[in-house]
Design a protein around this motif. Structure first.
Motif, PDB file in Angstrom:
ATOM      1  N   SER A 116      -2.615  -1.006  -4.347  1.00  0.00           N
ATOM      2  CA  SER A 116      -1.467  -1.509  -3.843  1.00  0.00           C
ATOM      3  C   SER A 116      -0.586  -1.627  -5.041  1.00  0.00           C
ATOM      4  CB  SER A 116      -1.590  -2.800  -2.905  1.00  0.00           C
ATOM      5  OG  SER A 116      -2.167  -3.623  -3.755  1.00  0.00           O
TER       6      SER A 116
ATOM      7  N   SER B  19     -10.004  -2.746   2.712  1.00  0.00           N
ATOM      8  CA  SER B  19      -8.615  -2.098   2.774  1.00  0.00           C
ATOM      9  C   SER B  19      -8.692  -0.896   2.074  1.00  0.00           C
ATOM     10  CB  SER B  19      -7.544  -2.847   2.195  1.00  0.00           C
ATOM     11  OG  SER B  19      -7.244  -4.210   2.952  1.00  0.00           O
ATOM     12  N   ASN B  20      -9.670  -0.559   1.406  1.00  0.00           N
ATOM     13  CA  ASN B  20      -9.968   0.928   0.729  1.00  0.00           C
ATOM     14  C   ASN B  20     -10.319   1.732   1.717  1.00  0.00           C
ATOM     15  OD1 ASN B  20      -9.232  -0.194  -1.855  1.00  0.00           O
ATOM     16  ND2 ASN B  20     -11.156  -0.909  -2.043  1.00  0.00           N
TER      17      ASN B  20
ATOM     18  N   THR C  75      -6.451  -3.462  -3.691  1.00  0.00           N
ATOM     19  CA  THR C  75      -5.845  -3.493  -2.159  1.00  0.00           C
ATOM     20  C   THR C  75      -6.161  -5.182  -1.907  1.00  0.00           C
ATOM     21  OG1 THR C  75      -8.092  -2.651  -1.523  1.00  0.00           O
ATOM     22  CG2 THR C  75      -6.201  -0.953  -1.433  1.00  0.00           C
TER      23      THR C  75
ATOM     24  N   GLU D 205       0.866  -1.098   0.220  1.00  0.00           N
ATOM     25  CA  GLU D 205      -0.050  -0.093  -0.013  1.00  0.00           C
ATOM     26  C   GLU D 205       0.993   1.469  -0.060  1.00  0.00           C
ATOM     27  OE1 GLU D 205      -3.765  -1.858   2.439  1.00  0.00           O
ATOM     28  OE2 GLU D 205      -2.197  -0.698   3.690  1.00  0.00           O
TER      29      GLU D 205
END
Length: 310
Positions: A174, A192-193, A187, A153
């Motif tokens: 990422s 994860s966003n 991601t 990331e």
């Protein structure tokens, strides 16, 4: 007329299944896992044909695999195979599902105590970094220590991901650093966003560092430059050794970030969201030792408070 079931070798069927359903459909790192399972399957059952496959010999494959793998890894191996065998039953290549009621075993887990720094050790490390007028990998270490971003990331950060007014980073991709020619990729999972809040000092520093960078290009390296996780881990480890503090990896900086937040009383839910975990269970399982330690401290506070009541 009797049904003719497939006589293809199991590992060959599985390889064809990967080509059919997974090639160009999943991320390269995920695809590599499927191919790794296929190679292991060939090693464990080189002569097993599909028409010979049943619950008994499928369990035998799992048992062999479990002899030198932990239970969670064996379960992952099982899940990769299970998906293909579901399709084999649906397609009439197998009469019954051989994975039904499979028993997952595994060797004793190794001691995987998290490696992270305490506040004093982290401050010692950060004060020793060479943070000049140009972006370098020391700035990269500082950024991860202050944000808890995953390695891939942080590599994927571009100038347009920085919101200087709101003091936040927009994490929406990422960097696929494992390929010879890297590229942006999604991601790890949808959660994860996220937006990650950053202190004003770091944002001000990066505003000066990236003002000449192209908006959609990685800030720490050129796109045609190969970045190795191991190389940067060695660099960080060398710093730690010279400072006589525990040697940690870049992922250890992420653990350090999370652990210090927990010690400061930040809720598990907030830490999970900041790290991009899909749920708080992942956070609780990862930092169980810290959480138990904090619970013990809370219990001491509770007992002290109760003792003051009259």
């Amino acid at each position: 007329m009797s049904q003719k079931y497939s006589k293809k070798l199991f590992y060959k069927y599985y390889l064809e299944w990967i080509h059919l359903y997974k090639d160009n459909a999943v991320r390269p790192v995920t695809l590599n896992k499927y191919y790794l399972v296929q190679r292991k399957l060939k090693e464990l059952a080189p002569d097993l044909h599909m028409n010979e496959l049943n619950r008994r010999n499928y369990q035998g494959i799992l048992n062999k695999y479990a002899q030198d793998h932990e239970k969670t890894t064996t379960l992952d191996f099982h899940h990769h195979l299970k998906a293909s065998l579901f399709d084999a039953v649906d397609d009439g290549l197998l009469k019954t599902d051989p994975t039904r009621r499979a028993i997952i075993k595994g060797c004793d887990p190794s001691d995987k105590k998290l490696k992270f720094l305490n506040l004093y050790e982290l401050q010692t490390l950060l004060r020793s970094l060479n943070l000049g007028q140009d972006l370098n990998w020391d700035w990269f270490f500082l950024l991860i220590a202050k944000t808890g971003l995953r390695f891939a990331e942080a590599l994927a950060l571009t100038p347009e991901d920085f919101d200087f007014e709101k003091q936040s980073l927009n994490i929406n991709k990422s960097w696929n650093y494992k390929e010879k020619i890297g590229n942006f990729q999604p991601t790890k999972n949808p959660s994860s966003n996220r937006l990650v809040m950053v202190d004003w000092q770091l944002m001000q520093q990066f505003q000066n560092l990236i003002n000449q960078k192209k908006a959609k290009k990685p800030i720490f390296f050129e796109e045609d430059q190969r970045v190795y996780n191991s190389t940067l881990n060695q660099k960080l480890g060398k710093y730690c050794k010279e400072l006589d503090i525990p040697q940690i990896s870049i992922h250890g900086l992420r653990h350090t970030h999370a652990s210090l937040l927990l010690y400061e009383g930040v809720s598990i839910a907030s830490v999970a969201k900041r790290l991009g975990h899909s749920n708080t269970t992942t956070t609780q399982e990862t930092y169980i030792h810290i959480i138990k330690e904090l619970e013990n401290k809370d219990n001491d506070k509770i007992l002290h408070h109760l003792s003051q009541l009259r």
